[in-house]
Design a protein around this motif. Structure first.
Motif, PDB file in Angstrom:
ATOM      1  N   THR A 125      -1.587  13.282  -6.283  1.00  0.00           N
ATOM      2  CA  THR A 125      -0.403  12.642  -6.164  1.00  0.00           C
ATOM      3  C   THR A 125      -0.971  11.110  -6.260  1.00  0.00           C
ATOM      4  OG1 THR A 125       0.504  13.974  -4.451  1.00  0.00           O
ATOM      5  CG2 THR A 125       1.412  11.901  -4.668  1.00  0.00           C
ATOM      6  N   THR A 126      -1.942  10.699  -6.050  1.00  0.00           N
ATOM      7  CA  THR A 126      -2.854   9.070  -6.150  1.00  0.00           C
ATOM      8  C   THR A 126      -2.652   8.901  -7.573  1.00  0.00           C
ATOM      9  OG1 THR A 126      -3.965   9.340  -4.108  1.00  0.00           O
ATOM     10  CG2 THR A 126      -4.456   7.993  -5.862  1.00  0.00           C
TER      11      THR A 126
ATOM     12  N   LYS B 296      -6.267   8.584  -1.190  1.00  0.00           N
ATOM     13  CA  LYS B 296      -4.922   8.934  -0.530  1.00  0.00           C
ATOM     14  C   LYS B 296      -4.165   7.830  -0.300  1.00  0.00           C
ATOM     15  CE  LYS B 296      -4.363  12.340   2.493  1.00  0.00           C
ATOM     16  NZ  LYS B 296      -4.417  13.100   3.528  1.00  0.00           N
ATOM     17  N   LYS B 297      -4.522   6.687  -1.288  1.00  0.00           N
ATOM     18  CA  LYS B 297      -4.009   5.416  -1.134  1.00  0.00           C
ATOM     19  C   LYS B 297      -3.944   4.620  -2.498  1.00  0.00           C
ATOM     20  CE  LYS B 297      -4.713   3.793   2.848  1.00  0.00           C
ATOM     21  NZ  LYS B 297      -5.189   3.140   4.142  1.00  0.00           N
ATOM     22  N   VAL B 298      -2.864   3.826  -2.865  1.00  0.00           N
ATOM     23  CA  VAL B 298      -2.790   3.004  -3.825  1.00  0.00           C
ATOM     24  C   VAL B 298      -2.457   1.641  -3.311  1.00  0.00           C
ATOM     25  CG1 VAL B 298      -2.041   2.407  -6.150  1.00  0.00           C
ATOM     26  CG2 VAL B 298      -2.615   4.868  -5.474  1.00  0.00           C
TER      27      VAL B 298
ATOM     28  N   TRP C 263      -5.401  13.444  -3.919  1.00  0.00           N
ATOM     29  CA  TRP C 263      -5.666  12.585  -5.298  1.00  0.00           C
ATOM     30  C   TRP C 263      -4.864  12.969  -6.279  1.00  0.00           C
ATOM     31  CZ3 TRP C 263      -8.489   9.116  -6.469  1.00  0.00           C
ATOM     32  CH2 TRP C 263      -8.978   9.005  -7.777  1.00  0.00           C
TER      33      TRP C 263
ATOM     34  N   VAL D  22      -7.600   1.768  -5.734  1.00  0.00           N
ATOM     35  CA  VAL D  22      -7.385   3.190  -5.784  1.00  0.00           C
ATOM     36  C   VAL D  22      -8.277   3.902  -4.817  1.00  0.00           C
ATOM     37  CG1 VAL D  22      -6.980   5.388  -7.099  1.00  0.00           C
ATOM     38  CG2 VAL D  22      -6.256   3.142  -8.063  1.00  0.00           C
TER      39      VAL D  22
ATOM     40  N   GLU E 121       1.012  -1.133   0.047  1.00  0.00           N
ATOM     41  CA  GLU E 121       0.186  -0.112  -0.113  1.00  0.00           C
ATOM     42  C   GLU E 121       0.885   1.065  -0.181  1.00  0.00           C
ATOM     43  OE1 GLU E 121      -3.994  -1.069   2.107  1.00  0.00           O
ATOM     44  OE2 GLU E 121      -2.978   0.514   3.097  1.00  0.00           O
TER      45      GLU E 121
ATOM     46  N   ASN F  35       0.540   5.236   0.458  1.00  0.00           N
ATOM     47  CA  ASN F  35       0.088   6.415   0.862  1.00  0.00           C
ATOM     48  C   ASN F  35       0.343   7.715   0.310  1.00  0.00           C
ATOM     49  OD1 ASN F  35      -1.619   4.950   3.019  1.00  0.00           O
ATOM     50  ND2 ASN F  35       0.290   4.753   4.188  1.00  0.00           N
ATOM     51  N   THR F  36      -0.435   8.427  -0.220  1.00  0.00           N
ATOM     52  CA  THR F  36      -0.279   9.687  -0.953  1.00  0.00           C
ATOM     53  C   THR F  36      -0.934  10.907  -0.052  1.00  0.00           C
ATOM     54  OG1 THR F  36      -2.152   9.430  -2.113  1.00  0.00           O
ATOM     55  CG2 THR F  36      -0.326   8.538  -3.029  1.00  0.00           C
TER      56      THR F  36
END
Length: 98
Positions: free
Chosen positions: A37-38, A63-65, A35, A60, A29, A31-32
């Protein structure tokens, strides 16, 4: 293409920060901060996947991928997944620094 043993995967993942093995995938995972940056992270991973002709599953959110890698035609995790995980870490790390 040879499916790696759990021991081989564990050894390879010990060299990669944050990657774990579970349910036939290696996953991580990211963390960004927002949006924008995601989406940069998703686009970076998409470009790498196309270049390697090896496509991960992505989850997606704002703030996370979450990235999941397996070699479907081999039926498990292979060197191909480890190689792409290393490339993802290298390039996504650069994206997240900015």
């Amino acid at each position: 293409m040879k499916v790696l043993s759990k021991e081989e995967i564990d050894k390879d993942l010990s060299e990669l920060e944050g990657w774990e093995l579970g349910d036939g995938y290696i996953h991580k995972e990211f963390n960004t901060k927002n949006w924008k940056t995601t989406i940069f992270v998703v686009n970076t991973i998409a470009g790498l996947a196309e270049a390697h002709w090896h496509h991960p599953d992505l989850e997606v959110s704002f703030k996370k991928v979450r990235v999941k890698l397996t070699t479907h035609e081999a039926g498990g995790v292979t060197e191909r997944d480890i190689k792409l995980a290393k490339e993802i870490d290298r390039l996504v790390g650069d994206v997240l620094k900015h």
